[in-house]
Design a protein around this motif. Structure first.
Motif, PDB file in Angstrom:
ATOM      1  N   GLU A 241       1.498  13.816 -53.641  1.00  0.00           N
ATOM      2  CA  GLU A 241       1.905  12.633 -52.872  1.00  0.00           C
ATOM      3  C   GLU A 241       2.176  11.337 -53.887  1.00  0.00           C
ATOM      4  O   GLU A 241       3.439  10.771 -53.848  1.00  0.00           O
ATOM      5  CB  GLU A 241       0.574  12.012 -52.157  1.00  0.00           C
TER       6      GLU A 241
ATOM      7  N   ARG B 181       6.990  14.009 -46.762  1.00  0.00           N
ATOM      8  CA  ARG B 181       6.705  12.721 -46.426  1.00  0.00           C
ATOM      9  C   ARG B 181       7.020  11.531 -46.950  1.00  0.00           C
ATOM     10  O   ARG B 181       6.931  10.246 -46.323  1.00  0.00           O
ATOM     11  CB  ARG B 181       5.276  12.789 -45.854  1.00  0.00           C
TER      12      ARG B 181
ATOM     13  N   ALA C 147       4.021  18.306 -48.000  1.00  0.00           N
ATOM     14  CA  ALA C 147       3.590  16.962 -48.408  1.00  0.00           C
ATOM     15  C   ALA C 147       4.322  16.212 -49.037  1.00  0.00           C
ATOM     16  O   ALA C 147       4.419  14.831 -48.791  1.00  0.00           O
ATOM     17  CB  ALA C 147       2.134  17.376 -49.378  1.00  0.00           C
TER      18      ALA C 147
ATOM     19  N   LYS D 192       3.107  23.988 -48.118  1.00  0.00           N
ATOM     20  CA  LYS D 192       2.164  22.985 -47.942  1.00  0.00           C
ATOM     21  C   LYS D 192       2.660  21.737 -48.992  1.00  0.00           C
ATOM     22  O   LYS D 192       2.699  20.737 -48.508  1.00  0.00           O
ATOM     23  CB  LYS D 192       0.655  23.258 -48.055  1.00  0.00           C
ATOM     24  N   THR D 193       2.756  22.280 -50.209  1.00  0.00           N
ATOM     25  CA  THR D 193       3.152  21.213 -51.396  1.00  0.00           C
ATOM     26  C   THR D 193       4.553  20.646 -50.703  1.00  0.00           C
ATOM     27  O   THR D 193       4.510  19.526 -50.916  1.00  0.00           O
ATOM     28  CB  THR D 193       3.298  21.727 -52.722  1.00  0.00           C
TER      29      THR D 193
ATOM     30  N   LEU E 276      -2.753  18.241 -53.057  1.00  0.00           N
ATOM     31  CA  LEU E 276      -1.695  17.255 -52.264  1.00  0.00           C
ATOM     32  C   LEU E 276      -1.843  15.950 -52.610  1.00  0.00           C
ATOM     33  O   LEU E 276      -0.797  15.240 -52.537  1.00  0.00           O
ATOM     34  CB  LEU E 276      -2.064  17.827 -51.089  1.00  0.00           C
ATOM     35  N   THR E 277      -3.019  15.666 -53.354  1.00  0.00           N
ATOM     36  CA  THR E 277      -2.905  13.922 -53.441  1.00  0.00           C
ATOM     37  C   THR E 277      -1.929  13.898 -54.812  1.00  0.00           C
ATOM     38  O   THR E 277      -1.437  12.691 -54.859  1.00  0.00           O
ATOM     39  CB  THR E 277      -4.463  13.631 -54.095  1.00  0.00           C
TER      40      THR E 277
END
Ligand code: AMP
Length: 374
Positions: free
Chosen positions: A61, A87, A84, A80-81, A57-58
């Motif tokens: 982002e 956002r 993330a 979830k990807t 996820l880092t």
């Protein structure tokens, strides 16, 4: 409105992303692609190829912060990807659309609940449930994994009840779907684009022939009555609106021998059956996806000639060495697309031929003849 000069992020890195990136770069956009692989079909023609796990996820982002909008070419991206990424940049189509379309059971439940015509099915979560489902649906039937399946992977035809013995365990998944086997006259698909302003544009209906569950040849327009074609487009546009898709949606159908249209599957992205639009339509499905996710007006889907066809090239064509490209291209009406994949495994989509002609049957003949030359 995301104007030319902006950067588009693509989740996934296969041939759909490659053709999308080519269309986007032609219109002056930059493209960043994200997938776990390197030297990918999309990465080879993008401005930036990011190679990281979808669970990182880092990395997601960082990818999302560097682009103006995110789209995808592959729907099996974890929820979830997408959350993330959302956002930091708009994701089109939305994570909600992806969530439904990446899971056969959710997709079928959604379509049934909204009254769209689909193949009869049963949810199966154990060997006992599989046997009960066969009693309800009868045989032949097709057992499919509920999630993460494509090109017939994770599918098994059950001709008689005895075929079901140990079939659920063999799938090795927690849930599956049993579908009645459809005695179809032909398979069709409709590709529709929907913009931020909710306007929709649909291509003429595609007629698809599969081999071993993988698309083999598409012709367009489909050789069906104009009333059936209109009905298929009406259903696809209805699904598009109900799901509130911004982007491109492909709806695959069976046309039964009794003339009924049944939805088989949805793909909220460009689709293999629409590859011929790259050469044969005023606006390709890839440019249409770009226009839709950027908030631009959609382009015309009109065919440049009365008909077109596409034949897939699978890795099997390489089994006796490099295919005979020169021979296959001896007909100047035939166009070759290759996806830049170095490993030609059997069943792997490596490229395709397209051709335009006066009739779908003639276009079919041209692409099949080119492929036979290989
Ligand atoms: P799918 O991955 O579900 O699109 O299945 C791939 C191909 O398998 C389809 O395009 C059909 O040719 C065949 N197939 C899948 N499900 C069925 C079914 N219920 N009845 C008949 N043929 C099917």
């Amino acid at each position: 409105m995301i104007l030319p000069g902006s950067t588009i992020g693509v989740l996934g890195s296969g041939q759909l992303g490659r053709m999308f990136a080519i269309a986007a770069r032609r219109m002056g956009y930059r493209v960043h692609t994200f997938s776990p692989e390197t030297d990918t079909p999309t990465g080879q023609v993008s401005d930036l190829e990011i190679s990281a796990s979808y669970d990182d996820l880092t990395a997601i982002e960082k990818f999302a912060k560097a682009v103006n909008v995110i789209t995808f070419e592959f729907e099996n991206v974890p929820t979830k990807t997408v959350e993330a990424a959302e956002r930091f940049a708009p994701v089109r189509p939305s994570g909600h659309v992806l969530h439904i379309a990446q899971h056969r059971l959710r997709e079928k439940t959604f379509l049934k609940g909204r009254g769209f015509p689909i193949t009869p099915f049963q949810h199966v979560a154990s060997q006992h449930e599989l046997e009960c489902a066969i009693d309800t649906l009868g045989t032949p039937a097709v057992l499919k994994t509920a999630g993460f399946g494509y090109d017939g992977k994770g599918q098994q035809k059950l001709n008689i009840k005895a075929d079901a013995k140990d079939a659920f365990q063999a799938l090795n998944v927690p849930e599956a779907v049993l579908e009645a086997f459809v005695d179809f006259d032909c398979e069709l698909s409709v590709i529709t684009a929907r913009g931020l302003d909710q306007k929709m544009v649909s291509y003429p209906v595609f007629e698809n022939a599969h081999s071993h569950h993988i698309l083999d040849i598409t012709v367009c327009p489909a050789r069906i009555s104009s009333a059936k074609a209109k009905e298929a487009i009406r259903i696809a546009e209805g699904i598009m609106e109900t799901l509130d898709v911004v982007g491109v949606l492909c709806v695959e159908f069976f046309l039964t021998r009794k003339g009924k249209l049944l939805v088989n599957e949805l793909a909220p992205r460009p689709h293999n059956s629409g590859h011929l639009t790259f050469d044969a339509c005023v606006t390709s499905q890839f440019e249409q996806q770009l226009r839709a996710v950027c908030g631009l007006p959609l382009g015309s889907p009109t065919l440049l000639r009365p008909a077109a066809a596409m034949a897939n090239l699978l890795g099997d064509q390489w089994s006796h060495g490099t295919p005979q490209w020169t021979k296959a291209l001896s007909n100047p009406e035939v166009k070759l697309h290759l996806y830049g994949k170095s490993d030609a495994r059997p069943g792997r989509k490596m490229g395709h031929f397209t051709a335009m002609a006066k009739t779908p049957t003639e276009a079919h003949r041209l692409v099949a003849a080119a492929r036979a030359q290989l």
